[in-house]
Design an enzyme around this catalytic site. Structure first.
Site, PDB file in Angstrom:
ATOM      1  N   GLY A  49      -5.385  35.958  42.369  1.00 11.42           N
ATOM      2  CA  GLY A  49      -6.153  35.037  43.215  1.00 11.42           C
ATOM      3  C   GLY A  49      -7.547  35.002  42.619  1.00 11.42           C
ATOM      4  O   GLY A  49      -7.691  34.777  41.432  1.00 11.42           O
ATOM      5  N   GLU A  50      -8.529  35.290  43.421  1.00 10.87           N
ATOM      6  CA  GLU A  50      -9.917  35.336  42.931  1.00 10.87           C
ATOM      7  C   GLU A  50     -10.517  36.661  43.406  1.00 10.87           C
ATOM      8  O   GLU A  50     -10.651  36.881  44.615  1.00 10.87           O
ATOM      9  CB  GLU A  50     -10.667  34.118  43.483  1.00 10.87           C
ATOM     10  N   SER A  51     -10.866  37.518  42.434  1.00 11.08           N
ATOM     11  CA  SER A  51     -11.259  38.883  42.798  1.00 11.08           C
ATOM     12  C   SER A  51     -12.501  38.926  43.693  1.00 11.08           C
ATOM     13  O   SER A  51     -12.605  39.768  44.587  1.00 11.08           O
ATOM     14  CB  SER A  51     -11.483  39.716  41.536  1.00 11.08           C
ATOM     15  N   CYS A  81      -3.587  40.643  37.828  1.00  7.78           N
ATOM     16  CA  CYS A  81      -4.683  39.708  37.519  1.00  7.78           C
ATOM     17  C   CYS A  81      -5.935  40.019  38.353  1.00  7.78           C
ATOM     18  O   CYS A  81      -6.609  40.998  38.067  1.00  7.78           O
ATOM     19  CB  CYS A  81      -4.213  38.268  37.671  1.00  7.78           C
ATOM     20  N   ARG A 110     -13.444  40.123  32.697  1.00  4.71           N
ATOM     21  CA  ARG A 110     -12.965  39.044  33.554  1.00  4.71           C
ATOM     22  C   ARG A 110     -12.901  37.739  32.760  1.00  4.71           C
ATOM     23  O   ARG A 110     -13.754  37.499  31.911  1.00  4.71           O
ATOM     24  CB  ARG A 110     -13.961  38.928  34.714  1.00  4.71           C
ATOM     25  N   ILE A 143      -3.096  33.477  33.909  1.00  2.00           N
ATOM     26  CA  ILE A 143      -3.880  32.417  34.564  1.00  2.00           C
ATOM     27  C   ILE A 143      -5.316  32.924  34.727  1.00  2.00           C
ATOM     28  O   ILE A 143      -5.566  33.833  35.525  1.00  2.00           O
ATOM     29  CB  ILE A 143      -3.288  32.045  35.937  1.00  2.00           C
ATOM     30  N   ARG A 144      -6.239  32.369  33.934  1.00  2.00           N
ATOM     31  CA  ARG A 144      -7.658  32.836  33.947  1.00  2.00           C
ATOM     32  C   ARG A 144      -7.710  34.365  34.022  1.00  2.00           C
ATOM     33  O   ARG A 144      -8.376  34.947  34.884  1.00  2.00           O
ATOM     34  CB  ARG A 144      -8.428  32.208  35.112  1.00  2.00           C
ATOM     35  N   HIS A 184       1.112  37.583  35.461  1.00  2.00           N
ATOM     36  CA  HIS A 184       1.730  37.317  36.768  1.00  2.00           C
ATOM     37  C   HIS A 184       3.253  37.401  36.689  1.00  2.00           C
ATOM     38  O   HIS A 184       3.916  36.354  36.632  1.00  2.00           O
ATOM     39  CB  HIS A 184       1.344  35.909  37.236  1.00  2.00           C
ATOM     40  N   GLU A 186       5.235  37.964  39.009  1.00  2.00           N
ATOM     41  CA  GLU A 186       5.829  37.464  40.260  1.00  2.00           C
ATOM     42  C   GLU A 186       6.202  35.991  40.177  1.00  2.00           C
ATOM     43  O   GLU A 186       6.987  35.520  40.994  1.00  2.00           O
ATOM     44  CB  GLU A 186       4.871  37.723  41.437  1.00  2.00           C
TER      45      GLU A 186
HETATM   46  N1  GLN Z   1     -10.221  35.015  37.192  1.00  2.00           N
HETATM   47  C1  GLN Z   1      -9.781  35.513  38.459  1.00  2.00           C
HETATM   48  C2  GLN Z   1     -10.753  36.547  39.015  1.00  2.00           C
HETATM   49  O1  GLN Z   1     -11.748  36.830  38.475  1.00  2.00           O
HETATM   50  C3  GLN Z   1      -8.389  36.115  38.393  1.00  2.00           C
HETATM   51  C4  GLN Z   1      -7.355  35.035  38.171  1.00  2.00           C
HETATM   52  C5  GLN Z   1      -6.014  35.359  38.732  1.00  2.00           C
HETATM   53  O2  GLN Z   1      -5.824  36.282  39.513  1.00  2.00           O
HETATM   54  N2  GLN Z   1      -5.051  34.543  38.391  1.00  2.00           N
HETATM   55  O3  GLN Z   1     -10.504  37.091  40.040  1.00  2.00           O
END
Ligand code: GLN
Length: 206
Positions: A49-51, A81, A110, A143-144, A184, A186
């Site tokens: 997700g987004e940390s 992630c 990151r 993903i990112r 990921h 999952e």
């Molecule tokens: N770039 C996101 C972060 O800094 C992580 C991306 C992800 O969990 N797919 O949290």
């Protein structure tokens, strides 16, 4: 033996996919949003997700300190992630003031693969995840994603990128009861990472 009960932190991110992957790997799954649910589980998944958002929500839901305490007590936790970032003791390129739960003696960078590249797929070398030279490669979706820039002596490297510009980069680690992947699993049909985590939780259960 009853199947282990594994929580999926359900504040933000791809929760349902982890629930399905855990159930397909022999665990029972429970979404976790409150401290009483955290107390009930034998292990926990921190989803992607987004940390920074997940960190804020952990404080809002009064879960940050309880989770840090359970990690210190040896709760098995697997972070994917953003979850890897949350478990890292040190971050490079974090947001201003960004804090982590910590526990893994690693430095993660990151968005390490470059901001212009949102998502991509790579084959990994991962003998400890059942993807050795004679097995099907572990096909990983990023993903990112972060990567592990540096790992302390107690950290076991589980997977590295096989080739290309990021060849050799560490993208999965384990230290004691903690496991993390930059990718990921999952969202793929390959459940080897979840199976290893379910096995770790089962072996640590009282
Ligand atoms: N770039 C996101 C972060 O800094 C992580 C991306 C992800 O969990 N797919 O949290």
């Amino acid at each position: 033996m009853t199947r282990p009960l594994i929580g999926v932190l359900a504040l933000q991110g791809d929760v349902r996919e982890h629930v399905r992957a855990l159930e397909a790997s022999g665990a029972r799954a429970l979404t976790v949003r409150r401290a009483s649910e955290l107390t009930a589980v034998d292990g926990l998944v921190l989803p992607g997700g987004e940390s920074t958002t997940i960190e804020k929500l952990l404080h809002t839901f009064d879960l940050f300190s309880p989770l840090q305490e359970r990690i210190a007590d040896g709760l098995p936790v697997y972070g994917s992630c953003a979850g890897m970032i949350l478990l890292a003791d040190r971050i490079l390129d974090g947001a201003p003031g960004q804090r982590t739960l910590g526990g893994l003696d690693v430095t993660v960078r990151r968005n390490a693969f470059g901001r212009q590249v949102d998502s991509f797929e790579e084959d990994l070398d991962a003998p400890l995840l059942g993807a050795g030279p004679s097995d099907p490669a572990l096909h990983a979706i990023f993903i990112r994603a972060p990567w592990v820039e540096e790992a302390g002596p107690a950290v076991e490297v589980l997977a590295t990128v096989r080739s290309g510009p990021a060849g050799g980069k560490i993208v999965a680690v384990r230290q004691g009861a903690l496991m993390a992947t930059a990718f990921h699993p999952e969202i793929s049909s390959d459940h080897r990472v979840h199976e290893v985590f379910v096995g770790l939780v089962a072996s640590r259960r009282g």
